[in-house]
Scaffold this motif. Structure first.
Motif, PDB file in Angstrom:
ATOM      1  N   PRO A 176      -2.628  17.572   1.552  1.00 36.90           N
ATOM      2  CA  PRO A 176      -3.171  18.356   0.701  1.00 36.90           C
ATOM      3  C   PRO A 176      -3.685  19.825   1.133  1.00 36.90           C
ATOM      4  O   PRO A 176      -3.882  19.909   2.327  1.00 36.90           O
ATOM      5  N   ILE A 177      -3.695  20.461   0.230  1.00 43.87           N
ATOM      6  CA  ILE A 177      -4.073  22.159   0.585  1.00 43.87           C
ATOM      7  C   ILE A 177      -5.418  22.016   1.415  1.00 43.87           C
ATOM      8  O   ILE A 177      -5.318  23.057   2.427  1.00 43.87           O
ATOM      9  N   PHE A 178      -6.486  21.443   0.844  1.00 45.48           N
ATOM     10  CA  PHE A 178      -7.390  21.623   2.030  1.00 45.48           C
ATOM     11  C   PHE A 178      -7.419  21.314   3.490  1.00 45.48           C
ATOM     12  O   PHE A 178      -7.982  21.995   4.060  1.00 45.48           O
ATOM     13  N   TRP A 179      -6.543  20.398   3.570  1.00 47.04           N
ATOM     14  CA  TRP A 179      -6.177  20.095   5.004  1.00 47.04           C
ATOM     15  C   TRP A 179      -5.443  21.095   5.753  1.00 47.04           C
ATOM     16  O   TRP A 179      -5.672  21.318   6.923  1.00 47.04           O
ATOM     17  N   ILE A 180      -4.361  21.571   4.962  1.00 51.41           N
ATOM     18  CA  ILE A 180      -3.827  22.752   5.545  1.00 51.41           C
ATOM     19  C   ILE A 180      -4.623  23.853   5.980  1.00 51.41           C
ATOM     20  O   ILE A 180      -4.328  24.363   6.951  1.00 51.41           O
ATOM     21  N   GLU A 181      -5.760  24.088   5.141  1.00 49.48           N
ATOM     22  CA  GLU A 181      -6.501  25.146   5.385  1.00 49.48           C
ATOM     23  C   GLU A 181      -7.467  24.804   6.375  1.00 49.48           C
ATOM     24  O   GLU A 181      -7.442  25.615   7.216  1.00 49.48           O
ATOM     25  N   ALA A 192       0.832  -1.321  -0.152  1.00 50.11           N
ATOM     26  CA  ALA A 192      -0.152  -0.056   0.160  1.00 50.11           C
ATOM     27  C   ALA A 192       0.787   1.353   0.136  1.00 50.11           C
ATOM     28  O   ALA A 192       0.301   2.354  -0.280  1.00 50.11           O
ATOM     29  N   GLN A 193       2.111   1.232   0.092  1.00 47.19           N
ATOM     30  CA  GLN A 193       3.160   2.248   0.394  1.00 47.19           C
ATOM     31  C   GLN A 193       3.268   2.628  -1.053  1.00 47.19           C
ATOM     32  O   GLN A 193       4.042   3.686  -1.332  1.00 47.19           O
ATOM     33  N   ILE A 194       2.999   1.903  -2.044  1.00 45.98           N
ATOM     34  CA  ILE A 194       3.239   2.490  -3.220  1.00 45.98           C
ATOM     35  C   ILE A 194       2.779   3.982  -3.850  1.00 45.98           C
ATOM     36  O   ILE A 194       3.502   4.602  -4.441  1.00 45.98           O
ATOM     37  N   PHE A 195       1.754   4.585  -3.008  1.00 49.65           N
ATOM     38  CA  PHE A 195       1.486   5.757  -3.138  1.00 49.65           C
ATOM     39  C   PHE A 195       2.532   6.727  -2.825  1.00 49.65           C
ATOM     40  O   PHE A 195       2.123   8.142  -2.998  1.00 49.65           O
ATOM     41  N   PHE A 196       3.487   6.303  -2.154  1.00 47.33           N
ATOM     42  CA  PHE A 196       4.600   7.292  -1.524  1.00 47.33           C
ATOM     43  C   PHE A 196       5.686   7.316  -2.586  1.00 47.33           C
ATOM     44  O   PHE A 196       6.813   7.870  -1.953  1.00 47.33           O
ATOM     45  N   VAL A 197       5.842   6.555  -3.570  1.00 47.64           N
ATOM     46  CA  VAL A 197       7.035   6.633  -4.534  1.00 47.64           C
ATOM     47  C   VAL A 197       6.770   7.827  -5.056  1.00 47.64           C
ATOM     48  O   VAL A 197       5.631   8.057  -5.922  1.00 47.64           O
ATOM     49  N   PRO A 198       7.597   9.015  -4.891  1.00 47.75           N
ATOM     50  CA  PRO A 198       7.416  10.367  -5.507  1.00 47.75           C
ATOM     51  C   PRO A 198       7.664  10.595  -6.876  1.00 47.75           C
ATOM     52  O   PRO A 198       7.995   9.481  -7.929  1.00 47.75           O
ATOM     53  N   TYR A 199       6.664  11.052  -7.490  1.00 44.93           N
ATOM     54  CA  TYR A 199       6.531  11.528  -8.775  1.00 44.93           C
ATOM     55  C   TYR A 199       5.928  10.106  -9.841  1.00 44.93           C
ATOM     56  O   TYR A 199       6.100  10.044 -10.809  1.00 44.93           O
ATOM     57  N   LEU A 200       5.233   9.281  -9.110  1.00 47.49           N
ATOM     58  CA  LEU A 200       4.566   8.170  -9.784  1.00 47.49           C
ATOM     59  C   LEU A 200       3.320   8.537 -10.390  1.00 47.49           C
ATOM     60  O   LEU A 200       3.318   8.257 -11.544  1.00 47.49           O
ATOM     61  N   LEU A 201       2.601   9.338  -9.560  1.00 47.08           N
ATOM     62  CA  LEU A 201       1.325   9.573 -10.251  1.00 47.08           C
ATOM     63  C   LEU A 201       1.439  11.138 -10.828  1.00 47.08           C
ATOM     64  O   LEU A 201       2.151  11.980 -10.532  1.00 47.08           O
ATOM     65  N   PRO A 202       0.491  11.415 -11.998  1.00 46.63           N
ATOM     66  CA  PRO A 202       0.834  12.551 -12.518  1.00 46.63           C
ATOM     67  C   PRO A 202       0.138  13.723 -11.592  1.00 46.63           C
ATOM     68  O   PRO A 202      -0.662  13.482 -10.753  1.00 46.63           O
ATOM     69  N   THR A 208       5.677  20.810  -4.722  1.00 42.96           N
ATOM     70  CA  THR A 208       6.481  20.176  -5.388  1.00 42.96           C
ATOM     71  C   THR A 208       6.086  19.271  -6.586  1.00 42.96           C
ATOM     72  O   THR A 208       6.937  18.600  -7.349  1.00 42.96           O
ATOM     73  N   GLY A 209       4.741  18.696  -6.537  1.00 46.11           N
ATOM     74  CA  GLY A 209       4.142  17.937  -7.588  1.00 46.11           C
ATOM     75  C   GLY A 209       4.635  16.370  -7.408  1.00 46.11           C
ATOM     76  O   GLY A 209       4.489  15.474  -8.425  1.00 46.11           O
ATOM     77  N   HIS A 210       4.848  16.262  -6.077  1.00 46.22           N
ATOM     78  CA  HIS A 210       5.676  14.880  -5.819  1.00 46.22           C
ATOM     79  C   HIS A 210       4.561  13.910  -5.568  1.00 46.22           C
ATOM     80  O   HIS A 210       4.940  12.677  -5.449  1.00 46.22           O
ATOM     81  N   GLY A 211       3.312  13.912  -5.310  1.00 44.89           N
ATOM     82  CA  GLY A 211       2.548  13.033  -4.933  1.00 44.89           C
ATOM     83  C   GLY A 211       0.967  13.507  -4.477  1.00 44.89           C
ATOM     84  O   GLY A 211       0.911  14.697  -4.417  1.00 44.89           O
ATOM     85  N   TRP A 212       0.107  12.554  -4.523  1.00 47.70           N
ATOM     86  CA  TRP A 212      -1.235  12.635  -4.013  1.00 47.70           C
ATOM     87  C   TRP A 212      -1.538  12.158  -2.766  1.00 47.70           C
ATOM     88  O   TRP A 212      -1.125  11.026  -2.703  1.00 47.70           O
ATOM     89  N   PHE A 213      -2.315  12.505  -2.121  1.00 49.92           N
ATOM     90  CA  PHE A 213      -2.875  11.805  -0.921  1.00 49.92           C
ATOM     91  C   PHE A 213      -4.124  11.253  -1.174  1.00 49.92           C
ATOM     92  O   PHE A 213      -5.101  11.717  -2.007  1.00 49.92           O
TER      93      PHE A 213
END
Length: 340
Positions: free
Chosen positions: A210-215, A99-109, A229-234
């Motif tokens: 993600p920005i909504f959570w920061i806000e 499940a950690q695959i989502f934290f490989v940076p720059y994998l998702l567009p 940085t564009g490195h990943g998605w939550f």
């Protein structure tokens, strides 16, 4: 967050009081990792609406802090105390390494529409992941994206070198630690309830979300420099206790599946434009905040770090992770080809 709600005996008592001894209880319990109005709450409330309008069942939604941290709620799901739980694969990584695959940076567009199409059509998401969760007594009902990750820090980040030795809060996730080590930062695991205070007191230099959570969490108040940085998605996932789900009647199983699809449709519509709306709120409320989009040269430097994280992922997840990564890349290529 400003408020650090702790799991109390009273909270568990209230939860147990609402339980039925029957496996097919009409009062279904559903926990999320976020607060009122956040993306997971939008999903949960639509799920609740659909179930209650189309059956005699009730859905009780528990927001973050009411039943403890994410690990606590996962344990409650596996023990059958909860029927449903929304958990990020970031927290699931210790249980399911793949499940950690989502934290490989720059994998998702970074393009929203491409990401949404990927989640709709991906064989890795919709065929491989459910089998991985099932091995741990968990029914994966739906995976969905919430937003692109943004890093906040105590000082502006304008170059890759600015990450050096910055203590960045991460979820308890070995691969995410590898990512920030690769970036030159010092990954610092910390429970969510302690993050706001950690940023405020200097225990932490930054965090990602993600920005909504920061806000909504007002993290910008204590970590005012935002870096894109564009490195990943939550990413998050709606999970069900497998014994509960498999024990449902055909009609109730169809109800749950339909409610999940209704919630997914509404939520994927909701997140479109949400980042821009949240960013505008931060800009309006924070005079000291800065907003930096790393230029192509700096992003290229970070992308060069991605292969070492990918290698670490394969080492952690083994042959299963290797197959999943191969399918992920094939699915992404298919989506990109459709757009050409």
């Amino acid at each position: 967050m400003n408020s650090n709600k702790l799991l109390t005996g009273a909270g568990i008592g209230a939860l147990m009081l609402g339980m039925s001894t029957a496996a097919f209880a009409a009062n279904w319990r559903y926990a999320i990792e976020e607060y009122e109005g956040d993306v997971q709450d939008v999903f949960a409330q639509e799920f609740k609406r659909y179930v209650e309008e189309n059956s005699d069942h009730n859905v009780q939604v528990y927001r973050f802090g009411e039943l403890g941290e994410s690990d606590d709620m996962m344990e409650q799901l596996q023990n059958g105390i909860l029927q449903f739980f929304n958990q990020s694969p970031g927290f699931t990584g210790s249980l399911i390494p793949s499940a950690q695959i989502f934290f490989v940076p720059y994998l998702l567009p970074t393009d929203m529409q491409t990401v949404l199409e990927f989640f709709d059509e991906s064989k890795a998401i919709n065929e491989m992941f459910p089998k991985l969760y099932a091995e741990h007594g968990i029914e994966l009902l739906k995976m969905y994206p919430e937003g692109e990750m943004v890093i906040t820090t105590d000082e502006p980040i304008k170059t890759v070198e600015d990450f050096q030795n910055k203590k960045i809060r991460i979820m308890t996730n070995p691969l995410l630690a590898e990512t920030y080590n690769a970036f030159g930062a010092t990954p610092t695991p910390l429970p969510w309830g302690e993050v706001y205070g950690g940023l405020q007191t200097g225990i932490l230099d930054g965090q990602e979300n993600p920005i909504f959570w920061i806000e909504s969490g007002k993290l910008y108040e204590v970590s005012p420099h935002l870096t894109f940085t564009g490195h990943g998605w939550f990413t998050t996932a709606l999970l069900a206790n497998q014994d509960f789900y498999e024990g449902l009647s055909k009609e109730n199983k169809q109800l749950v599946d339909a409610a999940t699809e209704a919630a997914y449709d509404l939520t994927t519509e909701h997140i479109q434009g949400l980042a821009e709306e949240s960013l505008n709120k931060i800009k309006k409320n924070c005079d000291k905040c800065t907003f930096t989009h790393l230029d192509d040269q700096q992003v290229a430097k970070l992308k060069k770090k991605a292969p070492q994280v990918e290698k670490a992922f394969v080492e952690m997840a083994g042959e299963t992770g290797k197959k999943l990564l191969k399918q992920f890349n094939a699915d992404l290529e298919a989506v990109k080809s459709d757009k050409e």
